[in-house]
Design a protein around this motif. Structure first.
Motif, mmCIF file in Angstrom:
data_model
loop_
_atom_site.group_PDB
_atom_site.id
_atom_site.type_symbol
_atom_site.label_atom_id
_atom_site.label_comp_id
_atom_site.label_asym_id
_atom_site.label_seq_id
_atom_site.Cartn_x
_atom_site.Cartn_y
_atom_site.Cartn_z
ATOM 1 N N ASP A 1 6.732 2.255 -0.376
ATOM 2 C CA ASP A 1 7.215 3.538 0.117
ATOM 3 C C ASP A 1 8.653 3.429 0.642
ATOM 4 O O ASP A 1 9.433 4.368 0.508
ATOM 5 C CB ASP A 1 6.288 4.054 1.214
ATOM 6 C CG ASP A 1 6.579 5.490 1.574
ATOM 7 O OD1 ASP A 1 6.749 6.303 0.638
ATOM 8 O OD2 ASP A 1 6.638 5.807 2.772
ATOM 9 N N GLU A 2 8.971 2.286 1.204
ATOM 10 C CA GLU A 2 10.322 2.064 1.715
ATOM 11 C C GLU A 2 11.290 1.602 0.625
ATOM 12 O O GLU A 2 12.476 1.434 0.882
ATOM 13 C CB GLU A 2 10.296 1.037 2.853
ATOM 14 C CG GLU A 2 9.586 1.531 4.095
ATOM 15 C CD GLU A 2 10.286 2.745 4.700
ATOM 16 O OE1 GLU A 2 11.536 2.761 4.763
ATOM 17 O OE2 GLU A 2 9.571 3.684 5.095
ATOM 18 N N GLY A 3 10.781 1.353 -0.572
ATOM 19 C CA GLY A 3 11.634 0.915 -1.670
ATOM 20 C C GLY A 3 12.015 -0.555 -1.582
ATOM 21 O O GLY A 3 12.993 -1.001 -2.179
ATOM 22 N N VAL A 4 11.223 -1.330 -0.847
ATOM 23 C CA VAL A 4 11.476 -2.749 -0.666
ATOM 24 C C VAL A 4 10.659 -3.533 -1.691
ATOM 25 O O VAL A 4 9.507 -3.188 -1.981
ATOM 26 C CB VAL A 4 11.076 -3.176 0.767
ATOM 27 C CG1 VAL A 4 11.293 -4.660 0.978
ATOM 28 C CG2 VAL A 4 11.850 -2.372 1.795
ATOM 29 N N GLU A 5 11.252 -4.607 -2.225
ATOM 30 C CA GLU A 5 10.540 -5.448 -3.180
ATOM 31 C C GLU A 5 9.342 -6.100 -2.498
ATOM 32 O O GLU A 5 9.427 -6.564 -1.359
ATOM 33 C CB GLU A 5 11.477 -6.525 -3.729
ATOM 34 C CG GLU A 5 10.835 -7.405 -4.762
ATOM 35 C CD GLU A 5 11.771 -8.482 -5.269
ATOM 36 O OE1 GLU A 5 11.319 -9.285 -6.097
ATOM 37 O OE2 GLU A 5 12.929 -8.536 -4.835
ATOM 38 N N ILE A 6 8.218 -6.142 -3.180
ATOM 39 C CA ILE A 6 6.994 -6.694 -2.606
ATOM 40 C C ILE A 6 6.955 -8.197 -2.881
ATOM 41 O O ILE A 6 6.793 -8.627 -4.022
ATOM 42 C CB ILE A 6 5.753 -5.998 -3.193
ATOM 43 C CG1 ILE A 6 5.799 -4.507 -2.873
ATOM 44 C CG2 ILE A 6 4.471 -6.624 -2.661
ATOM 45 C CD1 ILE A 6 4.736 -3.688 -3.565
ATOM 46 N N THR A 7 7.107 -8.971 -1.810
ATOM 47 C CA THR A 7 7.043 -10.433 -1.893
ATOM 48 C C THR A 7 6.029 -10.933 -0.873
ATOM 49 O O THR A 7 5.628 -10.200 0.041
ATOM 50 C CB THR A 7 8.413 -11.073 -1.595
ATOM 51 O OG1 THR A 7 8.777 -10.761 -0.250
ATOM 52 C CG2 THR A 7 9.480 -10.586 -2.557
#
Length: 113
Positions: A17-23
């Motif tokens: 939702d925040e547009g952050v890459e999921i790591t």
């Protein structure tokens, strides 16, 4: 389901939702901030599964399917391209094959006989 089971999924949704890459590291940070303890292997697996995928797009296409087209659809498309007459004949042949397969399954005895 317990909240610990859902925590990685919720963390992934927050990151998406925040547009952050999921790591793995970012999932760990979100889950630790929530005060939930979970084994790191699950976060690693989730991060690898979602790597390079658009989570928002996955959510919007939940019921869309996306698998191979149905056999009937292929027959109809082939019949429409070649004219109207061949499609019904092919469909009848398929129905006969299906009926034959069903009759092969019934061998005259049941599971509990």
């Amino acid at each position: 389901m317990a909240s610990t089971d859902l925590a990685p999924a919720y963390a992934a949704l927050i990151l998406a939702d925040e547009g952050v890459e999921i790591t793995t590291e970012k999932l760990t940070a979100v889950i630790n901030a929530a005060g939930v303890e979970i084994e790191p292997i699950w976060l690693s697996l989730l991060a690898k599964a979602l790597e390079g995928k658009n989570v928002k797009e996955l959510l919007s296409n939940v019921g869309a399917g996306g698998g191979a087209p149905a056999v009937g659809g292929a027959v109809a498309a082939g019949g429409a391209a070649g004219g109207g007459a061949p499609a019904p004949e092919e469909k009848k042949e398929e129905e006969k094959k299906e009926e034959k397969e069903e009759s092969d399954d019934d061998m005259g005895f049941g599971l509990f006989d």
